[in-house]
Design a protein around this motif. Structure first.
Motif, short mmCIF file in Angstrom:
data_model
loop_
_atom_site.label_atom_id
_atom_site.label_comp_id
_atom_site.label_asym_id
_atom_site.label_seq_id
_atom_site.Cartn_x
_atom_site.Cartn_y
_atom_site.Cartn_z
N ALA A 210 0.76 -1.20 -0.05
CA ALA A 210 -0.04 0.04 0.12
C ALA A 210 0.84 1.28 -0.01
CB ALA A 210 -0.87 0.17 1.10
N THR A 211 2.18 1.10 0.31
CA THR A 211 2.77 2.47 0.48
C THR A 211 4.27 2.41 -0.12
OG1 THR A 211 3.56 1.46 2.67
CG2 THR A 211 1.92 2.95 3.03
N ILE A 212 4.22 1.47 -1.02
CA ILE A 212 5.66 1.60 -1.78
C ILE A 212 6.20 2.84 -2.26
CG2 ILE A 212 6.59 0.66 -3.84
CD1 ILE A 212 5.05 -1.91 -3.60
N GLY A 237 14.30 -0.15 3.60
CA GLY A 237 13.11 -1.20 2.91
C GLY A 237 13.73 -2.10 2.05
N LYS A 238 15.07 -2.32 2.16
CA LYS A 238 15.65 -3.28 1.15
C LYS A 238 14.96 -4.69 1.00
CE LYS A 238 19.65 -2.69 3.19
NZ LYS A 238 19.52 -1.69 4.09
N THR A 239 14.90 -5.28 2.18
CA THR A 239 14.39 -6.47 2.40
C THR A 239 12.87 -6.48 1.79
OG1 THR A 239 15.61 -6.92 4.32
CG2 THR A 239 13.93 -8.39 4.21
N SER A 240 11.99 -5.50 2.36
CA SER A 240 10.71 -5.24 1.83
C SER A 240 10.85 -5.09 0.22
CB SER A 240 9.85 -4.16 2.58
OG SER A 240 10.20 -3.82 3.87
N ALA A 241 11.58 -4.48 -0.35
CA ALA A 241 11.55 -4.35 -1.68
C ALA A 241 11.93 -5.69 -2.29
CB ALA A 241 12.50 -3.11 -1.88
N TYR A 599 13.01 4.34 7.01
CA TYR A 599 11.73 4.28 7.56
C TYR A 599 11.59 3.74 8.78
CZ TYR A 599 10.66 5.35 2.54
OH TYR A 599 10.65 6.21 1.42
N ARG A 600 12.44 3.00 9.21
CA ARG A 600 12.34 2.15 10.39
C ARG A 600 12.44 3.22 11.49
NH1 ARG A 600 16.49 -1.50 10.55
NH2 ARG A 600 15.06 -2.90 9.47
N PRO A 601 13.46 3.77 11.85
CA PRO A 601 13.70 4.60 12.99
C PRO A 601 12.62 5.92 13.02
CG PRO A 601 15.59 4.93 11.69
CD PRO A 601 14.60 4.06 10.85
N ILE A 707 16.47 -7.56 11.23
CA ILE A 707 15.41 -7.61 12.11
C ILE A 707 15.28 -6.31 12.68
CG2 ILE A 707 14.33 -9.09 13.88
CD1 ILE A 707 15.99 -11.33 12.80
N GLU A 708 14.08 -6.35 13.34
CA GLU A 708 13.53 -4.88 14.03
C GLU A 708 12.96 -5.05 14.94
OE1 GLU A 708 11.80 -2.50 10.93
OE2 GLU A 708 9.99 -3.33 11.29
N PHE A 709 13.15 -4.41 16.03
CA PHE A 709 12.39 -4.31 17.34
C PHE A 709 11.79 -2.90 17.98
CE2 PHE A 709 16.25 -7.04 17.11
CZ PHE A 709 15.66 -8.46 17.14
N THR A 735 20.42 0.53 14.95
CA THR A 735 19.58 0.86 14.01
C THR A 735 18.42 -0.32 13.96
OG1 THR A 735 21.07 -0.08 12.36
CG2 THR A 735 20.93 2.29 12.35
N ARG A 736 18.46 -1.25 14.80
CA ARG A 736 17.47 -2.21 14.73
C ARG A 736 16.30 -1.89 15.77
NH1 ARG A 736 18.23 -4.21 11.15
NH2 ARG A 736 19.81 -2.70 11.10
N ALA A 737 16.27 -0.63 16.19
CA ALA A 737 15.12 0.01 16.96
C ALA A 737 14.07 0.78 15.89
CB ALA A 737 15.82 0.93 17.96
N1 LIG Z 1 7.43 1.76 1.42
C1 LIG Z 1 7.27 1.55 2.81
N2 LIG Z 1 5.92 1.25 3.56
C2 LIG Z 1 5.74 1.10 4.61
N3 LIG Z 1 6.73 0.51 5.57
C3 LIG Z 1 8.00 0.69 5.03
C4 LIG Z 1 8.18 0.81 3.76
N4 LIG Z 1 9.64 0.71 3.64
C5 LIG Z 1 10.01 0.17 4.65
N5 LIG Z 1 8.87 0.09 5.38
C6 LIG Z 1 9.12 -0.49 6.95
O1 LIG Z 1 10.59 -0.04 7.49
C7 LIG Z 1 11.12 -1.05 8.15
C8 LIG Z 1 12.60 -1.32 7.52
O2 LIG Z 1 12.49 -2.02 6.30
P1 LIG Z 1 13.36 -3.34 5.91
O3 LIG Z 1 13.85 -4.28 6.99
O4 LIG Z 1 12.98 -3.87 4.64
O5 LIG Z 1 14.75 -2.10 5.72
P2 LIG Z 1 16.08 -2.84 5.37
O6 LIG Z 1 16.52 -1.64 4.29
O7 LIG Z 1 16.15 -4.13 4.77
O8 LIG Z 1 16.75 -2.56 6.80
P3 LIG Z 1 18.15 -3.08 7.31
O9 LIG Z 1 19.40 -2.88 6.47
O10 LIG Z 1 18.48 -2.09 8.67
O11 LIG Z 1 17.87 -4.60 7.68
C9 LIG Z 1 10.12 -2.21 8.15
O12 LIG Z 1 9.25 -1.99 9.16
C10 LIG Z 1 9.46 -1.92 6.69
O13 LIG Z 1 8.13 -2.58 7.04
#
Ligand SMILES: Nc1ncnc2c1ncn2[C@@H]1O[C@H](COP(=O)(O)OP(=O)(O)OP(=O)(O)O)[C@@H](O)[C@H]1O
Length: 766
Positions: A210-212, A237-241, A599-601, A707-709, A735-737
């Motif tokens: 919904a929010t890419i 959002g790398k893993t999400s992407a 986006y996480r923190p 992972i995140e917490f 950056t896990r927070a």
């Molecule tokens: N477009 C988005 N819409 C909603 N949430 C998002 C979006 N992009 C990232 N997030 C959220 O941000 C957080 C971090 O995303 P993700 O774990 O994919 O990042 P990452 O780059 O893989 O992080 P890291 O390198 O720290 O592991 C997750 O909670 C994810 O759901």
């Protein structure tokens, strides 16, 4: 209370209408499924009625076989249709709950304006003419992610389509009820993002359809690059992407791709389980997922026991820096490099003329074919023939030799002795076989028994030959470490390094730094099955791949399109990553995308961590407010435990569900666990942990990667624990927070906290 959107009643009406349509479709599907189920049950019951079984003549056998096959195919076909109906029903069920999350009004040049509703799957109207919902992966849906209001265009197979977007709207619909809707301009829904990110962290990752964001959409829909490199800051959002990209590819190439054609390397089993529900949530089956460790461990086979990368990491973090340790550390660095791969290649080249160690073929404790004879056969072949081809030729020769020896053995005395020891059943079998073959004398029966006994013994030897058991790969590999070529790049400590390695090899153990070189070497020597079934390979946390490992993967999957995602600032151990694959140069088939927004923190967490980001990448925070990180000083070791207990309690009272005490090493985790267990309910996570649970978790940073917490506590952020070299580890831990960060330190916090400007965190002296 925010004002109600004027179109809300109308939009709710549309949702109601869609749900009605879905109900009707579901009913039809239920009927079809029930009918099909009956069909399948009936078919199973009567399976043998329609099969003509006649085994009298060879022709009858063939006919019987064909008849069974036909019947089985019919059954399988019906079962497949049943499976896809069930999948359709599942998707409809999801759509009923939350039919769509976005709408754009788009007027294609020269056409009427159209309202495009976007959801996790497509839905057609009754007549199967118009789309009531478009799948988020459909070409037209990219407009939603890529454009604000105004001129816009998208790509289709037939070419580019241009037009104008006059409305962009977002919805939050749950159980068919419109909870909220917003009209947005430039970027996709800050409100929606705020909602998604403001919640507690989950023990499993969520999808982000919904929010890419626009930058992420580029990764997800990229089709042209053979190698796509994604460098993104922590939480970008790398893993999400990556996961959305897999779902996109499965949709885009749905006629060509099966889940087996896509493979994902993730850093550890905990992470695998963390991300496991994203694809099913999107209606896709999970693809092949493994860790690089498990992947190469399988290739090593039974030759060696293998150290895990986590044990290696733990060693690197806790070793005592003795001379032996220093040599190993240099070895770890060298063996990750392309220079070492070149050395392996140079050694392999020498093996064309001499040097491969062979094993004799043994039979009943005696040498049947000596290793010298095998070496002779091997080395009399043209040296221009590749090593694996020569191995195949040797195997063919050995198999022929074995067959002729096998024939000679049949009449030997030892076979008669074996026959006498056979049980009744074996006798009966031989008798039956002899009768079938028209034999009627006792002699014939014995001949068959003799053949059977020898055949059985030779079958296992032949299987070993086919497996190249006649090559002593381990010993040949060991010789590499006794090989001292005149190479400029050979490190000074090579001899000591090599001696250490030989010791491990001789005790049948491979240290992690030797595992990829070994499987590479073995593949070059015996031939490695190039995996052509993998069409797309996605590597997450790619920064932890060494140059050697990535070169190996690239050779193993020569025709595979790859996506590498990672953050150079989160490398576990910097020297390994000097030639990191993420740093590969852009080229014709290589494309790089950089993600800067985190986006996480919360904004406050980014403002603090940006002071000690290891690299040059700028980090843009997503505007989400929170508390400043806290630094709590303890002046006595005994205070630490009390402070931790108190902080955990406070965070729990705030409603946080995942509270992680992130440590530098497992050793430190265990230490903290021992101190807290019995006083606070907590779980220690190690490399054997396969699922993430809620609560208070104690975890070493290298396992917490990706992972995140809700809240992170760093139990010992002291200078002696995190030295200057541990920048990436400390950065990764912080950056896990998602919401809160608490650091505990004695009088001297680590250099990174000292580098951060004082206003970015709250210090609390106990
Ligand atoms: N477009 C988005 N819409 C909603 N949430 C998002 C979006 N992009 C990232 N997030 C959220 O941000 C957080 C971090 O995303 P993700 O774990 O994919 O990042 P990452 O780059 O893989 O992080 P890291 O390198 O720290 O592991 C997750 O909670 C994810 O759901």
């Amino acid at each position: 209370m925010p004002e109600m959107h004027k179109d809300l009643p109308q939009e709710q009406q549309r949702v109601d209408h869609i749900r009605e349509e879905i109900n009707q479709k579901e009913n039809k599907l239920f009927e079809k499924t029930a009918q099909l189920k009956e069909n399948v049950i009936e078919l199973r019951k009567t399976f043998w009625d329609d099969v003509t079984v006649n085994l009298d003549e060879p022709d009858d056998v063939i006919e019987t076989e064909a008849s069974i096959k036909q019947q089985a195919e019919l059954l399988a076909q019906k079962e497949t249709v049943h499976g896809s109906l069930a999948k359709e029903l599942k998707t409809l069920n999801k759509l009923k709950d939350n039919p769509y999350f976005g709408r754009i009004d788009f007027k294609e040049d020269g056409e009427e304006k159209e309202k495009i509703y976007i959801g996790i799957a497509s839905l057609m109207d009754k007549e199967e003419e118009d789309f009531l919902i478009y799948d988020w992966r459909a070409p037209i849906s990219s407009l939603y992610y890529d454009y604000a209001l105004g001129e816009a265009s998208y790509q289709t197979l037939a070419g580019e389509i241009s037009g104008e977007i006059s409305l962009k709207r977002q919805f939050i619909i749950r159980q068919g009820k419109m909870k909220a809707m917003f009209d947005t301009g430039l970027t996709i829904g800050d409100q929606l993002l705020q909602e998604a990110l403001g919640n507690n962290a989950s023990t499993t990752m969520r999808n982000i359809v919904a929010t890419i964001q626009k930058e992420q959409n580029k990764i997800i829909r990229n089709e042209k690059s053979k190698l796509l490199l994604v460098q993104g800051v922590a939480g970008s959002g790398k893993t999400s992407a990556a996961l959305q990209r897999i779902a996109y590819l499965m949709y885009r190439y749905r006629k060509q791709l099966n889940p087996e054609n896509v493979m994902l390397f993730s850093p550890n089993p905990l992470f695998t389980s963390y991300i496991n529900n994203v694809l099913p949530e999107l209606g896709e089956e999970n693809v092949r997922q493994t860790t690089f460790y498990h992947f190469v461990q399988k290739k090593v086979g039974d030759d060696f026991s293998v150290e895990s990368p986590f044990d290696q990491m733990e060693y690197m973090l806790t070793n005592k820096h003795t001379m032996t340790d220093q040599i190993r550390m240099q070895g770890i660095e060298y063996k990750s490099s392309l220079a070492f791969k070149q050395m392996v290649d140079a050694y392999l080249a020498t093996l064309h003329d001499k040097g491969i160690c062979f094993r004799p073929v043994l039979f009943r404790g005696e040498v049947l074919i000596s290793k010298e004879a095998i070496a002779d056969y091997f080395y009399t072949m043209e040296s221009s023939i590749s090593l694996p081809n020569r191995m195949e030729l040797v195997a063919d020769w050995l198999l022929k030799e074995l067959t002729s020896i096998q024939q000679e053995e049949v009449s030997k005395d030892w076979v008669g002795e074996k026959i006498e020891l056979l049980d009744k059943e074996a006798y009966a079998k031989a008798y039956y076989k002899a009768r079938q073959q028209g034999a009627d004398s006792v002699m014939d029966e014995e001949a068959i028994l003799r053949k059977a006994v020898v055949h059985k013994m030779f079958a296992s030897m032949k299987a070993e030959v086919k497996d190249f058991a006649f090559v002593d790969v381990a010993k040949t590999f060991e010789q590499l470490f006794k090989y001292h070529p005149e190479l400029a790049e050979l490190p000074n400590s090579w001899k000591d390094m090599a001696a250490q390695t030989v010791e491990h090899i001789q005790s049948s153990h491979l240290q992690w730094e030797d595992v990829t070189p070994y499987v590479y070497f073995k593949g070059q020597l015996l031939g490695d099955m190039k995996d052509r079934s993998v069409r797309y390979l996605v590597i997450d946390e790619a920064q932890d791949f060494s140059a050697f490992q990535f070169a190996y993967v690239s050779e193993l999957f020569p025709h595979t399109r790859m996506t590498l995602l990672g953050d150079i600032n989160q490398t576990i151990y910097a020297p390994i990553s000097k030639q990191n694959p993420l740093l590969l140069k852009d080229g014709e088939e290589v494309e790089r995308i950089t993600l800067m927004k985190s986006y996480r923190p919360t904004k406050q967490l980014v403002q603090f961590t940006k002071h000690f980001v290891p690299g040059e990448h700028k980090i843009e925070p997503f505007e989400r407010e929170g508390n400043k990180p806290k630094l709590i000083y303890v002046n006595k070791e005994t205070q630490r435990k009390e402070v931790l207990k108190h902080q955990i309690k406070d965070l729990m009272n705030e409603g946080y569900e995942t509270i992680a005490l992130v440590t530098k090493s497992l050793q430190e985790s265990k230490h903290i666990y021992d101190a807290l267990t019995g006083e606070v309910p907590c779980t220690l996570l190690d490399e054997e942990t396969y699922t993430l649970s809620k609560g208070v978790l104690i975890i070493p940073v290298y396992l917490a990667k990706g992972i995140e917490f809700d809240a992170v506590i760093i139990p010992d952020a002291t200078n002696s624990n995190y030295t200057k070299e541990d920048q990436t580890l400390f950065y990764t831990a912080c950056t896990r927070a998602m919401h809160e960060l608490v650091m505990v330190a004695n009088e001297e916090p680590n250099v990174f906290i000292q580098e951060a400007s004082v206003g970015t965190y709250k210090a609390d002296k106990k």
